[in-house]
Design a protein around this motif. Structure first.
Motif, short mmCIF file in Angstrom:
data_model
loop_
_atom_site.label_atom_id
_atom_site.label_comp_id
_atom_site.label_asym_id
_atom_site.label_seq_id
_atom_site.Cartn_x
_atom_site.Cartn_y
_atom_site.Cartn_z
N SER A 88 37.21 33.00 84.68
CA SER A 88 37.62 32.45 83.38
C SER A 88 38.97 31.76 83.46
N GLY A 89 39.89 32.32 84.27
CA GLY A 89 41.21 31.70 84.40
C GLY A 89 41.14 30.34 85.05
N ALA A 90 40.34 30.22 86.11
CA ALA A 90 40.19 28.93 86.79
C ALA A 90 39.54 27.90 85.86
N MET A 91 38.48 28.33 85.16
CA MET A 91 37.80 27.43 84.23
C MET A 91 38.73 27.00 83.10
N LYS A 123 43.53 21.22 81.65
CA LYS A 123 44.26 20.12 82.27
C LYS A 123 43.43 18.84 82.32
N LEU A 124 42.20 18.96 82.82
CA LEU A 124 41.37 17.77 82.99
C LEU A 124 40.93 17.17 81.66
N ARG A 182 36.53 19.53 91.09
CA ARG A 182 37.76 19.11 90.42
C ARG A 182 38.31 20.23 89.56
N ILE A 183 37.43 20.95 88.86
CA ILE A 183 37.87 22.06 88.01
C ILE A 183 38.52 23.14 88.86
N GLY A 241 42.23 24.31 88.69
CA GLY A 241 42.37 25.70 88.29
C GLY A 241 42.77 26.63 89.42
N MET A 242 43.02 26.07 90.60
CA MET A 242 43.36 26.88 91.77
C MET A 242 44.55 27.81 91.54
#
Length: 589
Positions: free
Chosen positions: A69-72, A78-79, A238-239, A243-244
């Motif tokens: 969930s945090g990465a998404m 951002k995107l 890209r996500i 989200g890295m």
């Protein structure tokens, strides 16, 4: 005309975008930690310190769901925010659709694994005695929470789309419902003697209801929707890339607590684990303000960076520091002073665990201000695209610095050294920000301005219009600014005319029925190859460029809309997009 100085100025829109994003982030943080805080109280008072220790043991496992969930959340925010600011809605739609479907699939898989292998997971966490009460409580709690994993992941994934749509009330209602219902269901579980299984199931049910509220249809059209025809899983890369930082952070949040918990079980037994659980509950709650400001800084940094607006980036960071320090410092002092009373609320049946908890809270209070500063730094650096640097810093902040500090401080100070190690590791992280910034920019600055946002202030102008009577005077000032910025006299006249015509249309037609306070801002940037004018207003539902009647030729009154027709013929590009409930019109000459 009011020359703006960022969110400190009299700009209603700038202030509202910041305050609304801050409010949503704060409610989001409070809904999580508030429920966790009350959960801890209910578990401690009704079920005892063993159940409290079980809750602390399971806590790191659900950092795994946070990895997804945090990465998404970060990647989508951002995107999609950047793309929407650039009016690239179709690509934003593809990214959002792919993210939601991927999150749904992976969350169902995680839930199934937690249910099937619950016993193995508990053993991995360090509880080897399957007949102990601690093992039974931890397994029951894990099973109960597993059913809520899909909604635990989907709520933060869907939230950025709702924010872009301006549905802040829906978001707050959903998050508050999750917190309140979680508490109510926990009380019900205690009354019905359902134990830790009931506590976990209550949290899952609260997450389900909160998700239903969040996606419940309203008359307001969402900025982004899930469309199967727009799904393109190639965007997941890209996500993940954007989200890295959250992936690295969450992974470290799994490794660090498990390692520290094992050390505490060895050095101090369940007393140390209970104190750590108390510290985590209080720390999460107290750090909400700093984390919320950091989240608001991230959002606005993405917006201003997409607009190449270095002036507002500069003023944003200074305002954020003053804002958070004015609130966090008093909170830290109160926590330090009343640490004994706060710890006594959680720990009632173990004097040694109480003594550990008091020290843990006191050193956590010292760490609060440093954590708030670090949250701003994290949000800003992520917003300007320093992803690789952030990934390295997070590994140091969340893993290497704490573990090294824990070992060294424990050898020097004993169990107290565990609590001392947290503010030390935070300070080392802030120093690391400064070192990396110095290497990249050759300047001693924590929050650098990106090169593509470094337009000279003499080439930028931003004004705030409150009343239609101000427009003519403001247009004259804008024309003079354009001439001073190097624009020829004829084009300067067009720029002033564009401002005057657009402001009149929006204030007369768009804001005529607007129940909110009128808000209209204009930002102008002049570079060697182009002039960009960005208009923002709060006339919800009003799309200036779609009103073609303004642009048609009136044979009876040819002077009507003359300025607008000239602008349409002279402008190289005209775009409109709605973000965060505000209209954004971009005109490029």
């Amino acid at each position: 005309m009011i020359i703006k100085t960022g969110i400190e100025s009299k700009s209603i829109i700038q202030r509202k975008i910041f305050s609304e994003n801050f409010a949503v982030a704060l409610v989001e943080e409070l809904s999580c930690v508030g429920a966790g805080l009350v959960d801890g109280l209910i578990i401690s008072i009704a079920l005892g310190s063993t159940a409290m220790a079980a809750e602390g043991m399971i806590h790191p496992i659900f950092s795994v769901t946070g990895i997804i969930s945090g990465a998404m959340l970060l990647g989508i925010k951002k995107l999609c925010t950047s793309l929407m600011c650039k009016n690239e809605k179709e690509e934003a739609q593809e990214i959002y659709s792919a993210a939601v479907l991927f999150a749904l699939g992976i969350s169902l898989l995680i839930a199934a694994l937690c249910i099937i292998f619950s016993g193995n997971i508990i053993s991995f966490l360090g509880i080897k005695d399957k007949g102990s009460q601690l093992f039974r409580d931890a397994k029951a709690y894990l099973l109960g929470l597993s059913f809520g994993v899909p909604f635990l992941i989907l709520v933060p994934v869907v939230t950025p789309a709702m924010q872009l749509s301006g549905r802040k009330t829906t978001i707050k209602l959903s998050l508050v419902a999750i917190m309140v219902l979680d508490i109510l269901f926990d009380v019900l579980a205690v009354v019905l003697s359902l134990g830790m299984l009931g506590i976990g199931l209550g949290t899952s049910l609260a997450q389900l209801i909160g998700f239903i509220i969040l996606i419940f249809p309203t008359k307001q059209v969402p900025a982004l929707r899930v469309k199967l025809s727009r799904v393109h899983f190639g965007h997941l890369k890209r996500i993940v890339k954007e989200g890295m930082p959250n992936i690295v952070r969450r992974l470290c949040n799994v490794i660090k607590p498990i390692t520290v918990n094992r050390l505490l079980m060895i050095f101090a037994g369940s007393c140390g684990m209970t104190a750590m659980s108390v510290r985590n509950s209080i720390s999460s709650f107290a750090a909400c303000i700093g984390a919320a400001v950091g989240a608001a800084v991230l959002t606005l940094t993405v917006v201003f960076a997409a607009e190449h607006n270095g002036k507002l980036l500069k003023n944003l960071k200074s305002r954020a520091f003053r804002y958070v320090l004015a609130v966090v410092i008093p909170s830290a002092v109160l926590l330090f002073v009343f640490s004994s009373r706060i710890a006594a609320v959680y720990v009632r049946d173990d004097a040694l665990a109480l003594a550990y908890a008091v020290e843990a809270i006191r050193f956590m209070a010292i760490d609060l201000v440093l954590m708030a500063v670090m949250a701003i730094l994290m949000g800003y650096w992520q917003g300007i695209g320093y992803t690789k640097e952030i990934n390295r810093i997070i590994i140091l902040e969340k893993l290497l610095y704490p573990l090294i500090s824990v070992v060294i401080c424990y050898l020097i100070f004993g169990i107290r050294g565990v609590w001392i190690s947290f503010p030390i590791s935070t300070m080392l992280t802030i120093i690391t920000f400064g070192i990396i910034s110095c290497i990249k920019t050759k300047k001693l600055i924590l929050l650098p301005i990106p090169d593509d946002c470094s337009i000279a202030e003499t080439q930028m102008l931003e004004c705030v219009v409150r009343d239609i009577d101000e427009i003519s005077r403001d247009a004259q000032d804008i024309q003079q600014f354009s001439i001073n910025a190097g624009v020829n006299a004829r084009d300067s006249q067009y720029i002033a005319l564009c401002f005057e015509e657009t402001a009149c249309v929006i204030l007369q037609r768009g804001c005529a029925k607007n129940e909110n306070e009128k808000a209209f801002d204009c930002f102008i940037s002049v570079t060697d190859d182009k002039v960009v004018m960005r208009f923002r207003d709060n006339c919800i539902g009003f799309k200036a460029v779609s009103r073609f009647d303004m642009f048609t030729y009136d044979y009876e009154h040819p002077e009507n809309h003359l300025g607008t027709r000239i602008i349409m013929s002279r402008a190289k590009k005209i775009e409109w997009v709605s973000t965060f409930g505000f209209n954004n019109l971009i005109v490029e000459f």
